[in-house]
Every structure is written in structure tokens, then in C-alpha cells.
Design a protein around this motif. Structure first.
Motif, PDB file in Angstrom:
ATOM      1  N   PRO A 188       0.891  -1.188  -0.109  1.00 11.47           N
ATOM      2  CA  PRO A 188      -0.007  -0.007   0.009  1.00 11.47           C
ATOM      3  C   PRO A 188       0.920   1.163  -0.009  1.00 11.47           C
ATOM      4  O   PRO A 188       2.017   1.165   0.410  1.00 11.47           O
ATOM      5  N   LYS A 189       0.351   2.450  -0.408  1.00 13.84           N
ATOM      6  CA  LYS A 189       0.907   3.496  -0.152  1.00 13.84           C
ATOM      7  C   LYS A 189       0.067   4.545   0.720  1.00 13.84           C
ATOM      8  O   LYS A 189      -0.713   3.846   1.220  1.00 13.84           O
ATOM      9  N   GLY A 190       0.690   5.653   0.931  1.00 16.38           N
ATOM     10  CA  GLY A 190       0.070   6.326   1.878  1.00 16.38           C
ATOM     11  C   GLY A 190       1.057   7.021   2.937  1.00 16.38           C
ATOM     12  O   GLY A 190       1.791   6.215   3.255  1.00 16.38           O
ATOM     13  N   ASP A 191       0.754   8.155   3.539  1.00 15.74           N
ATOM     14  CA  ASP A 191       1.716   8.799   4.497  1.00 15.74           C
ATOM     15  C   ASP A 191       1.174   8.352   5.956  1.00 15.74           C
ATOM     16  O   ASP A 191       0.164   9.389   6.031  1.00 15.74           O
ATOM     17  N   PRO A 192       1.728   7.973   6.615  1.00 13.60           N
ATOM     18  CA  PRO A 192       1.276   8.043   7.921  1.00 13.60           C
ATOM     19  C   PRO A 192       1.332   9.076   8.656  1.00 13.60           C
ATOM     20  O   PRO A 192       0.355   9.223   9.915  1.00 13.60           O
ATOM     21  N   SER A 193       1.853  10.077   8.423  1.00 11.48           N
ATOM     22  CA  SER A 193       2.041  11.266   9.137  1.00 11.48           C
ATOM     23  C   SER A 193       0.877  12.470   8.687  1.00 11.48           C
ATOM     24  O   SER A 193       0.674  13.352   9.049  1.00 11.48           O
ATOM     25  N   ALA A 194       0.066  11.999   7.286  1.00 13.59           N
ATOM     26  CA  ALA A 194      -0.552  13.009   6.817  1.00 13.59           C
ATOM     27  C   ALA A 194      -1.826  12.966   7.369  1.00 13.59           C
ATOM     28  O   ALA A 194      -2.205  12.273   8.199  1.00 13.59           O
ATOM     29  N   PRO A 195      -2.866  13.997   7.108  1.00 13.48           N
ATOM     30  CA  PRO A 195      -4.152  13.796   7.779  1.00 13.48           C
ATOM     31  C   PRO A 195      -4.947  12.793   7.487  1.00 13.48           C
ATOM     32  O   PRO A 195      -4.960  12.128   6.567  1.00 13.48           O
ATOM     33  N   LEU A 196      -5.596  12.369   8.427  1.00 19.89           N
ATOM     34  CA  LEU A 196      -6.250  10.978   8.577  1.00 19.89           C
ATOM     35  C   LEU A 196      -7.351  11.073   7.350  1.00 19.89           C
ATOM     36  O   LEU A 196      -8.246  11.872   7.414  1.00 19.89           O
ATOM     37  N   GLN A 197      -7.221   9.768   6.671  1.00 17.36           N
ATOM     38  CA  GLN A 197      -8.165   9.620   5.575  1.00 17.36           C
ATOM     39  C   GLN A 197      -8.562   8.076   5.678  1.00 17.36           C
ATOM     40  O   GLN A 197      -7.599   7.244   5.121  1.00 17.36           O
ATOM     41  N   ALA A 198      -9.750   7.451   5.769  1.00 15.21           N
ATOM     42  CA  ALA A 198      -9.749   6.000   6.321  1.00 15.21           C
ATOM     43  C   ALA A 198     -11.341   5.616   5.530  1.00 15.21           C
ATOM     44  O   ALA A 198     -12.308   6.515   5.542  1.00 15.21           O
ATOM     45  N   LEU A 199     -11.444   4.753   5.040  1.00 17.64           N
ATOM     46  CA  LEU A 199     -12.346   4.345   4.227  1.00 17.64           C
ATOM     47  C   LEU A 199     -13.205   3.135   4.933  1.00 17.64           C
ATOM     48  O   LEU A 199     -12.797   2.115   5.196  1.00 17.64           O
ATOM     49  N   ILE A 200     -14.634   3.452   5.237  1.00 18.25           N
ATOM     50  CA  ILE A 200     -15.473   2.539   5.873  1.00 18.25           C
ATOM     51  C   ILE A 200     -15.651   1.464   4.661  1.00 18.25           C
ATOM     52  O   ILE A 200     -16.421   1.774   3.819  1.00 18.25           O
ATOM     53  N   PHE A 201     -15.464   0.306   5.025  1.00 18.18           N
ATOM     54  CA  PHE A 201     -16.097  -0.856   4.132  1.00 18.18           C
ATOM     55  C   PHE A 201     -16.935  -1.911   4.764  1.00 18.18           C
ATOM     56  O   PHE A 201     -17.513  -2.848   4.012  1.00 18.18           O
ATOM     57  N   ASP A 202     -17.181  -1.931   5.989  1.00 18.85           N
ATOM     58  CA  ASP A 202     -17.929  -2.659   6.603  1.00 18.85           C
ATOM     59  C   ASP A 202     -18.385  -2.231   8.034  1.00 18.85           C
ATOM     60  O   ASP A 202     -17.653  -1.464   8.577  1.00 18.85           O
ATOM     61  N   SER A 203     -19.056  -2.826   8.512  1.00 24.68           N
ATOM     62  CA  SER A 203     -19.663  -2.491  10.104  1.00 24.68           C
ATOM     63  C   SER A 203     -20.503  -3.605  10.868  1.00 24.68           C
ATOM     64  O   SER A 203     -21.053  -4.219   9.866  1.00 24.68           O
ATOM     65  N   VAL A 204     -20.259  -3.813  12.003  1.00 25.11           N
ATOM     66  CA  VAL A 204     -20.914  -4.937  12.741  1.00 25.11           C
ATOM     67  C   VAL A 204     -21.414  -4.094  14.043  1.00 25.11           C
ATOM     68  O   VAL A 204     -20.735  -3.417  14.623  1.00 25.11           O
ATOM     69  N   TYR A 205     -22.451  -4.825  14.551  1.00 23.79           N
ATOM     70  CA  TYR A 205     -22.812  -4.212  15.746  1.00 23.79           C
ATOM     71  C   TYR A 205     -22.446  -5.311  16.613  1.00 23.79           C
ATOM     72  O   TYR A 205     -22.688  -6.460  16.729  1.00 23.79           O
ATOM     73  N   ASP A 206     -21.984  -4.854  17.892  1.00 23.23           N
ATOM     74  CA  ASP A 206     -21.641  -5.814  18.981  1.00 23.23           C
ATOM     75  C   ASP A 206     -21.995  -5.162  20.303  1.00 23.23           C
ATOM     76  O   ASP A 206     -22.006  -4.059  20.528  1.00 23.23           O
ATOM     77  N   SER A 207     -22.823  -6.145  21.161  1.00 20.82           N
ATOM     78  CA  SER A 207     -23.666  -5.560  22.232  1.00 20.82           C
ATOM     79  C   SER A 207     -22.654  -4.902  23.213  1.00 20.82           C
ATOM     80  O   SER A 207     -23.023  -4.030  24.089  1.00 20.82           O
ATOM     81  N   TYR A 208     -21.342  -5.137  23.198  1.00 18.31           N
ATOM     82  CA  TYR A 208     -20.288  -4.835  24.465  1.00 18.31           C
ATOM     83  C   TYR A 208     -19.824  -3.457  23.592  1.00 18.31           C
ATOM     84  O   TYR A 208     -19.627  -2.601  24.377  1.00 18.31           O
ATOM     85  N   LYS A 209     -19.236  -3.498  22.346  1.00 20.52           N
ATOM     86  CA  LYS A 209     -18.560  -2.609  21.777  1.00 20.52           C
ATOM     87  C   LYS A 209     -19.209  -1.251  21.046  1.00 20.52           C
ATOM     88  O   LYS A 209     -18.845  -0.593  20.617  1.00 20.52           O
TER      89      LYS A 209
END
Lengths: 604, 390
Positions: A188-209
């Protein structure tokens, strides 16, 4: 913790036509990278939903982080993202692809390139992924790897001479796949110190978290305490935990830098705040622009879903909400039916999606459902210029107010061996298909191209295709706009009462045939009752077909003496139980499954 | 005056000459040795039961089977003696016995009469010899005529004849002929049943499972069967019989009191293998295994050891049974008796069901009784099922 060397990360997915061995290869890779011992391996680790294991298909995208020590002695982090194979789930495939940099293309050594092989490769190329082909099931007697390699090069146009020839089942040559992932797929490419840019590709629901967001970090770094903002919804929350995926488990870690795939929890209670495809950024130091969200996919097929037991309405709503959380393509809104009471009009990507949601509701949430006939979205142009998107046939305006109607069309590609071309052309003809061409891929196999109305393929087209080609045809389609069409609403009257849940929209030219079949089918499904029951199909006030369920003539126990009483009472109890599973419409008791019988009307 | 606890007795004789193709009763051909051992065991069970039911007054006895008339006159006498010794039997008690044509003779019949039997039930089924053969009966019509005449000559003034409708190959016409032939003999009572395909019988295999098979005559169509039922009612009514239960017709005051007891939920005790009992609101049955039964009784076993399937009936069960059994009778169920017995009004408890079916013309409420109408009888299972609680 030592910072992660980006050049040692590989984010990839496996794509394949259904049944070509994608999940088996994923299992083998996980096993061989040593994350799990053979003993811990359940077959198909990634398919952890009960339903997926039973059907042998992957429904939900899953992700897993594994460690691979390459032949060069270096350790690599593999983030393997599993994708569904069925055409209905292109949307999910698309989501998963957006989180990857490369893809492994699995092709069955006996079956060769299939319709969905093509569709999936094109999707991957659309996302700029590097693709490495793998020939699977090399252990089958019918394997013909050389031909398949040629096919891949000719049909798809990617180089395949050194494609690993493997058996995912036995593990043969899977090590070559692992090495090629290191050698041929990009880091992968990308600069760890750049402003955050993240893509949501899924999600689940957890009763604790709470909501657990699956994301790919494109730029910057996210860690516990980061104040994140969902760029589309605007929701801001502080990160509680970040981590990566084991097989079916979550492992918290300190941070996720650019290039990584992992999860974030942020005490997000509201499901609607996290939208798959949205971009996450740092609220204090936001990135300039959101990532191009991937294609928003809208439901194509709608149907009514009702709890068999009216008291379970709220349970059904809760269950749909939970499912929607990681299935953004699922939509629903409340509706009421005179026949079925309170329920929901639900939108799906296709019929398989519908069936899977239905089964998950029934199994995972223990709900007994009544489903109405699926419908596509029709565009109704009214005389006053208004255009309505019609998802429920019951809402069709008065014919006098309708100027014209349009229905959605698809471009279909059907891959079939030459002996069945005639049978499949007949089928497409019957379904109002417009022939657009045929290409021979080799002497015995061709791709048929048809333009078809979507409403002709959402019922039982897939089944019909399989049965008329003895399972040899495969099929893929994409939506290609709306066309003017002569459509009518067909109503079903049982005992002279219109049953709203059985109404549907149909092409005018097929209305008589469909009406007749519906009446015949319902006659089979509705048991005889105390009085005669007419079953009629009508367009407006015009009756176009009729069947009659004759009145029950005889249901009586001739004898009942001292020794019979217990047994006879049990018979009556059984009779009463059977009645409870019926829907009361007017005076008539209709079995729940009669409402679904309209789905299967192909009689060839 | 304190009313005495009344009790009915059923005696099961599980023997026949040959098993009929439709029969699912507990019965089979046997040897003389087995029959003797069974009668001995039965007599011991009778004595033990008499001791157990000391406080009861027996109002009816029914000796059924099987074919009870396969026993010798002496064996039958032995059973009746045991009954007389062990129980207090009311002087006007109805004492019935089933007999089959081809298994009786003058001596046997006079012996029955002499030993207190006052009602005979003769299993004819059909007056058509072809139909008798299809059923697997051992007799022809002529044999029945002889038995009937001999019974009259022996002094029996209360005779029942069993008839069957919907026999494979039977037509409305052949059925009417059977009815008319029987009517010419003027029995006091006629039971006219429609054939039931019972699981485990050859008929069930031929007709229920192996549908479409052609080497057996076809069952009459449902419509024809219903016509048979209707014709039974018409012809018998014209001859002075009245229907008092779905399948039972009698001359005035000749109803089978024993069977009415079942539908009115009187207490009854069943003796012999497989026999069912209702005692103090508990249902139970005797074990069905003949060898086990004989061994147990012979070895000095107690009654508990030959009884099984106990089912204690709560108030709800009793109410349900009152309805599903009571509605089988032409008279129906008395509203007043119901309320007196269960402390709740039937009309209130079952308002919805009763309104629904009276609305359809399938139930009728008249003179303090709720009963099925003519149309209601044909579909009575649907209605009765609705009298069960959720």
C-alpha cells in the motif's frame, strides 16, 4: 511497538465465480500462514455465519490479518478480505475491493472462465487492483489447465502463463500463491503522518463494543483517543479502541497507520452515523476531501415482509435494523396490508439477497415470515407530469391518472455450452428478451447477450436457466436504464375479496397467462373449506381467470367409541394446529406459503 | 336418595377366524389353548376389578372384539358367571355381545340368552357377497340370514346389524340394496358406518398410500359416499328408525345405552387386552400384549401391572370431551347440564365458535341443547376441532 513497515503489507482479496473455490483457498491461506493450526480450523473459517456454511457461499465480506514468513526470510502482514461471489452482491464486492491493492483471481481448472469471473475481474480492474490468476481444482480428473490458461489470456486479457496450478482442497501449490502475493502484488501507499483519511468498508454491531467500523487507512494514522469525524454524516466521536482482525476475533492494537486494514470502535450508538463508503477523518486535522465513495447501490427488488405472528412486528423491526447495519443495500419501511397486517416493504439487490435476508431473519432472529411477491421499481408517469417510483403494486395510481409506465432493463450475459443455446434462447424469448448478440469463446461455448426486463428475471429466471441447461449456463447482468412498457396491475380476489398482498405488476401481454397460473397455483395451495371459494385474477374490474376451491364435502369421524377417544382427540388437535398456521382473509383461511407460491410459476 | 356410582363394563375378546382387510382392532386368529388361557386370565381380571369397583353399580356390559363368538358357549358362560359374581349388575342392565355370521349356532345363541345376554350385535357390513369378499369377511349374506333367524328363535328381541358404506367397488345402488335387505328383517338397531382407512391395515396400503393401483376395486367417490350417508338417513327414517348418533339408528327406546355412555362420558372399565377405561376422570388402557397379559395375571399380578397410558383429565379436558363427544349425538349437549357440571355457561365459554357455526347453519341451538345440523355432521371435524382450547 515497532512501527509497521508499509512495504511489508499486502491488502488483497480473492475473487472468483461461485463455486470455483474462493473460500477454500482463503481457508488454506489462513491455515498455511500458521495463524491457526489444522486442528483449530473449522472448515471455511471465514464463512462464520451458520447460513454461509450451509449454503457454501460467502454472503458478508470478512477480513483477517495474517502473518506470512516469505522464502526471503521476511515477515509480511497479509490483510485478506473475503468477498461474495454472487451477482447480487456486486455491491459488497465493490466495497471490499476498495479496501485492497490487489486481487487473486481463482479460476476452476475444469469450468474455466465464467460470467462472474469476468464481472469480478472487471470490477477489480475498475478499482485499479493488480490481479494474479490462480488455476484451482487441478486435482480433478476433468481439469484442463492449459486450455484455461489460454482462456484467461484470450478472454480476460491478463497474463497467466505462470499462474499457480493448485488444489485449494489438498493444499497443493498454495505456497506458490503466497509467494506471488509477496512478489506480484503491490504494497500500500500513503503517508502515516498525513491528515487521516480512512474508508469504511463494513461494520457490525456488538452488544459490548457498540458499532464496530471496518476500515482501510489510506492516509494518516488513527489511534485510541483520536477525535474522528464521519465526513458524510458529520458525526464526531472519540476512538475507544483500534485493532485488527484475527479469524473471527478482534485483536486491539495501539494504532492503525496508513496502508493498514483494521477496525475502530468509538462508542457509536447510532447505527445510522456510520455509513459504509463514508470517509473517516481527524476532526482536529481533517483531510482536504473525502475519498471517492464507492458506487452507491440501490435496491432493485422490493417485497413485503410480515411477521407470521402479528405480535412479532417490533421484533422484525429490530432484526431488520441489526441486519441493515452491515448490509447497507438492505432498505425497509413500514407498510400495512389488509391481508397480512403490519409489516415492512423491504428493498434488496436481487432475489438471492432477498432470500438470504429472509433466511437470516428466520434463523438468526427466530422469526416466522410471510413474504409477498417481489417487485422491481416501476416509474409511473402521471398525466399531471408527476413521476412516481412504484415499489409496492398496491400503490399504483388509478389507470386514468397514468400517462405511461417504464420498467427497469438489464443487460444480461449468459455463458452456455453450445448444445443448450437453443433452450436458453427460448427462455430469454419467453421472458421478453431482446437478442443483442452472441460470441463464441471457443468451439463449444458461447456468451449470449440479451436485453431483458428486470421483472422477468427476479422470480425464477436463475432456476429456469439452470434447469434448462442442466446446470451448465451461468449468468450475469447489469442494470441498463428504464424503458417504456405496457404494464398492468393484476389483482387476485379470493372469495370475491381482493387480497392486496397478492397483487403484482405484470407485462400486459403476459397478464392472462400469469393470472391463469396464479389461480391454478392458489387452488392447489388453499385447502377446501366449509364453503366454495372462487379464486379470480382481475385487471381493474375485468376478471381474466378463475378457479374454484370446492367446498369441503366430508370431514367426519364415522366411529368414536370408548377405545378411540384419546386418539380421535389427538387428530382434532392436529387439525386445529394446522389451522393456526393459516392467514384469515375475510372468511377464508390461506396457508402462509400460498403468498409465496407466486414466486415459482415456471413450469418447464 | 343418594344416587349410586354407575359403571359400564367393556370386555375385549381379541380373537377372530381371519383378520379383515380394513380392520385395525386388536384381534387375531388364535389356538384353542391360547383362548382358554386368555379366558382364565380375563376371569381373574374380572374378579380383581370387581373388588376394586365394589361401590359401583354396573348398568351395561358390552362384550366386543374381535369376534367374541369364536369362544365356546362354555367359555362365554364362564365370563358371564365371573361378571355376575364379581360385580353388582343392575337387573335391567343392557348386556350386549358382538357376533359374526359363520361363528354361531343355535346352541351357542341359546346359551348366550340363558346366561343373561339380552342384546346381540351382528357384523354384516354388506348384503352383497362380492363386497363381503373385498372386505375379507369370512361369511356370505346367506350365513348372516341364518344367524339372524336363529338369534330371533333363541329369543333375542334386541338385535343390531352393522352395515358399511364406501366399500371398494360399492355403488349407491348396491348399498341401497343392502339397506333394504336388512330393513326387511326389521332389526331393532342399525349401525351404518363409512369405511375408515386405518393405518396399518391392508386397505390403508392399497388405497391411502398406493394410490393409482388398479388390481383392487376403487373406493367410491366422496360425493357418492355422501349420497350413501344421506340415503341411509332417508330410508331408515321412513322405516321408523331414528338417528341418535352420527352412524347409529334405532327403533324407539332401542338405542345402545352402553355406547351412549361413552358420548356422555359415563365411567367405564375395560377388561382384557387393549381395553380402554375412564375411571374417576382418568383415562387408561390395558396393555396390548396377549402373552404378557396372560403371564402377568397368571403370575398373581395386580391390576396396575396390566394398565398403562394413564391420562388425568383436568377440567378443560373434560369440557373439551363433553363437546366433541356430546355433539356426535343427534340430541347434542345440554346447556343446563353443562353449566351445572362445570359452573360456567357454554354459550359464554364458546360464544365465538357457536356464533360462527350457527351462522353457517352447521350448529343449531334448540330447546336447551346445542347440536350439529345435517350439514354440520358432514364436516363435523372442522367444527369439533374449534371446541378445543388453544
Amino acid at each position: 511497538m515497532a512501527s509497521i513497515d508499509q512495504s511489508k503489507i499486502r491488502n488483497f482479496c480473492i475473487i472468483a465465480h461461485i463455486d470455483h473455490g474462493k473460500s477454500t483457498l482463503a481457508d488454506r491461506i489462513i491455515e498455511m500462514t500458521g495463524l491457526l493450526t489444522s486442528r483449530e480450523m473449522k472448515a471455511q473459517v471465514l464463512d462464520n455465519m451458520e447460513l454461509e456454511q450451509e449454503r457454501g457461499i460467502t454472503i458478508k465480506s470478512q477480513a483477517v490479518r495474517i502473518i506470512y514468513t516469505a522464502k526471503n526470510g521476511e515477515e509480511y502482514i497479509f490483510n485478506l478480505i473475503d468477498t461474495p461471489g454472487h451477482v447480487d452482491f456486486n455491491y459488497e464486492v465493490s466495497r471490499s475491493l476498495a479496501a485492497c491493492d490487489g486481487a487473486i483471481l481463482v479460476v476452476d481448472a475444469a469450468q474455466g472462465v465464467e460470467a462472474q469471473t469476468l464481472a469480478n475481474v472487471y470490477l477489480a480492474l475498475d478499482h485499479d487492483l493488480d490481479v494474479i490468476p490462480v488455476i484451482n481444482k487441478i486435482d480433478l480428473p476433468s481439469a484442463r489447465p492449459e486450455e484455461v490458461i489460454e482462456e484467461i489470456e484470450d478472454v480476460i486479457g491478463i497474463e497467466a502463463q505462470d499462474a499457480p496450478q493448485i488444489s485449494a482442497k489438498t493444499g497443493l501449490n498454495v505456497d506458490q500463491v503466497l509467494e506471488q502475493i509477496v512478489e506480484k502484488l503491490p504494497a500500500p501507499k500513503g503517508d502515516p503522518s498525513a491528515p487521516l483519511q480512512a474508508l469504511i468498508f463494513d461494520s457490525v454491531y456488538d452488544s459490548y463494543k457498540g458499532v464496530i467500523v471496518f476500515c482501510r487507512i489510506k492516509e494518516g494514522t488513527v489511534r485510541k483517543g483520536t477525535k474522528i469525524r464521519m465526513m458524510a454524516t458529520g458525526a464526531v466521536e472519540e476512538v475507544v479502541e483500534v485493532g485488527y482482525f484475527g479469524a473471527g476475533q478482534f485483536f486491539p492494537c495501539d494504532e492503525l497507520p496508513a496502508g493498514m486494514v483494521g477496525y475502530i470502535t468509538a462508542s457509536l450508538k447510532n447505527v445510522k452515523d456510520t455509513r459504509v463508503g463514508d470517509t473517516i477523518t481527524d476532526d482536529d486535522r481533517p483531510c482536504a476531501a473525502p475519498l471517492p465513495g464507492y458506487k452507491k447501490v440501490n435496491p432493485m427488488v422490493y417485497c413485503g415482509m410480515y411477521p407470521a405472528d402479528g405480535a412479532k412486528y417490533q421484533d422484525l423491526r429490530d432484526a431488520l435494523e441489526k441486519l441493515q447495519l452491515n448490509d447497507a443495500a438492505l432498505q425497509f419501511e413500514p407498510e400495512t396490508s389488509i391481508a397480512l397486517g403490519f409489516g415492512f416493504r423491504c428493498g434488496f439487490l436481487g432475489l438471492l439477497h432477498l432470500e438470504i435476508i429472509q433466511e437470516r431473519l428466520e434463523r438468526e432472529y427466530n422469526l416466522d415470515l410471510v413474504t409477498t411477491a417481489p417487485s422491481v421499481i416501476y416509474k409511473v408517469h402521471k398525466t399531471n407530469g408527476e413521476v412516481i417510483d412504484l415499489t409496492n403494486p398496491t400503490n399504483l395510481p388509478d389507470p386514468a391518472e397514468i400517462e405511461y409506465m417504464e420498467e427497469p432493463m438489464v443487460k444480461a450475459e449468459i455463458m452456455v455450452t453450445s448444445e443448450y443455446i437453443g433452450a436458453i434462447m427460448d427462455l430469454c424469448q419467453e421472458r421478453r428478451g431482446i437478442y443483442e448478440g452472441m460470441e463464441y469463446m471457443e468451439a463449444t461455448r458461447a456468451v449470449l447477450k440479451y436485453r431483458l426486463p428486470l421483472n422477468e428475471i427476479i422470480y425464477d429466471f436463475f432456476d429456469a436457466l439452470k434447469s434448462r441447461s442442466r446446470g451448465y449456463a451461468s449468468f450475469d447482468y447489469e442494470i441498463c436504464g428504464y424503458e417504456h412498457s405496457e404494464l398492468v396491475k393484476l389483482d387476485i380476489l379470493i372469495n370475491k375479496e381482493e387480497v392486496d398482498a397478492l397483487s403484482f405488476i405484470v407485462f400486459a401481454g403476459s397478464a392472462y397467462e400469469r393470472g391463469r397460473k396464479m389461480c391454478e397455483k392458489l387452488k392447489e395451495e388453499i385447502p377446501r373449506q366449509l364453503f366454495e371459494i372462487p379464486i379470480q385474477a382481475a385487471i381493474g374490474s375485468k376478471i381474466i381467470a378463475r378457479e374454484t376451491v370446492k367446498a369441503m364435502r366430508k370431514d367426519v369421524l364415522a366411529k368414536c367409541y370408548g377405545g378411540d377417544i384419546t386418539r380421535k382427540k389427538k387428530l382434532l388437535e392436529k387439525q386445529k394446529e394446522g389451522k393456526k398456521r393459516m392467514r384469515q382473509v375475510g372468511n377464508v383461511e390461506i396457508p402462509q406459503k400460498a403468498f409465496m407460491s407466486v414466486l415459482k410459476l415456471d413450469d418447464k | 336418595m343418594k344416587t349410586e356410582r354407575e359403571l359400564e363394563l367393556y370386555i375385549h375378546i381379541p380373537f377372530c377366524i381371519r383378520k379383515c382387510a380394513y380392520c385395525d382392532f386388536l384381534s387375531a386368529p388364535s389356538t384353542e389353548t391360547v383362548r382358554k388361557a386368555y379366558v382364565d386370565a380375563l376371569c381373574r381380571e374380572i374378579r380383581l376389578s370387581g373388588e376394586e369397583q365394589k361401590d359401583a353399580l354396573v348398568t351395561s356390559v358390552f362384550i366386543g372384539g374381535g369376534t367374541p363368538s369364536v369362544l365356546t358357549a362354555r367359555q362365554t358362560e364362564q365370563i358371564l358367571e365371573a361378571l355376575g359374581d364379581a360385580f353388582r349388575i343392575r337387573s335391567d342392565a343392557e348386556i350386549s355381545m358382538e357376533v359374526n355370521p359363520g361363528t354361531t349356532d343355535r346352541d351357542r345363541l341359546s346359551s348366550y340368552k340363558k346366561n343373561g345376554i339380552n342384546r346381540l350385535s351382528i357384523g354384516l357390513q354388506s348384503a352383497n357377497d362380492n363386497e363381503l369378499q373385498v372386505l375379507g369377511r369370512i361369511h356370505d349374506y346367506a350365513a348372516f340370514q341364518r344367524t339372524f333367524q336363529e338369534a330371533r328363535q333363541a329369543g333375542f328381541t334386541n338385535l343390531n346389524v352393522d352395515l358399511m358404506a364406501a366399500i371398494p367397488g360399492q355403488t349407491l345402488r348396491s348399498y341401497e340394496e343392502s339397506l333394504k335387505k336388512v330393513l326387511s328383517l326389521q332389526p331393532e338397531h342399525i349401525s351404518a358406518y363409512s369405511l375408515i382407512l386405518e393405518e396399518g391395515t391392508p386397505f390403508y396400503e392399497w388405497y391411502q398410500e398406493g394410490k393409482g393401483q388398479t388390481d383392487h376395486p376403487a373406493l367410491p367417490e366422496e360425493e357418492e359416499e355422501r349420497r350413501m350417508y344421506e340415503r341411509t338417513h332417508e330410508l331408515l327414517t321412513a322405516e321408523g328408525y331414528h338417528r341418535y348418533e352420527i352412524s347409529n339408528y334405532a327403533k324407539p327406546d332401542r338405542e345402545c345405552r352402553h355406547n351412549i355412555g361413552y358420548w356422555k362420558r359415563k365411567e367405564y372399565l375395560g377388561l382384557g387386552i387393549g381395553a380402554a377405561s375412564l375411571i374417576r376422570e382418568t383415562r387408561f388402557t390395558n396393555i396390548r400384549n396377549l402373552t404378557e397379559y396372560i403371564a402377568c395375571i397368571r403370575g398373581g399380578g395386580q391390576l396396575e401391572q396390566i394398565r398403562e397410558n394413564y391420562e388425568r383429565l383436568g377440567k378443560q379436558d373434560q369440557i373439551e370431551e363433553t363437546m366433541i363427544l356430546g355433539l356426535r349425538m343427534e340430541q347434542g349437549v345440554s346447556l343446563a347440564e353443562f353449566e351445572q357440571r362445570y359452573g360456567v355457561s357454554m354459550m359464554e365459554l364458546y360464544r365465538k365458535v357457536i356464533e360462527k357455526y350457527t351462522g353457517y347453519g352447521l350448529l343449531n341451538c334448540q330447546d336447551g341443547y346445542l347440536h350439529l345440523t345435517e350439514r354440520g355432521i358432514s364436516v363435523s371435524n372442522v367444527i369439533l376441532a374449534d371446541f378445543l382450547f388453544d
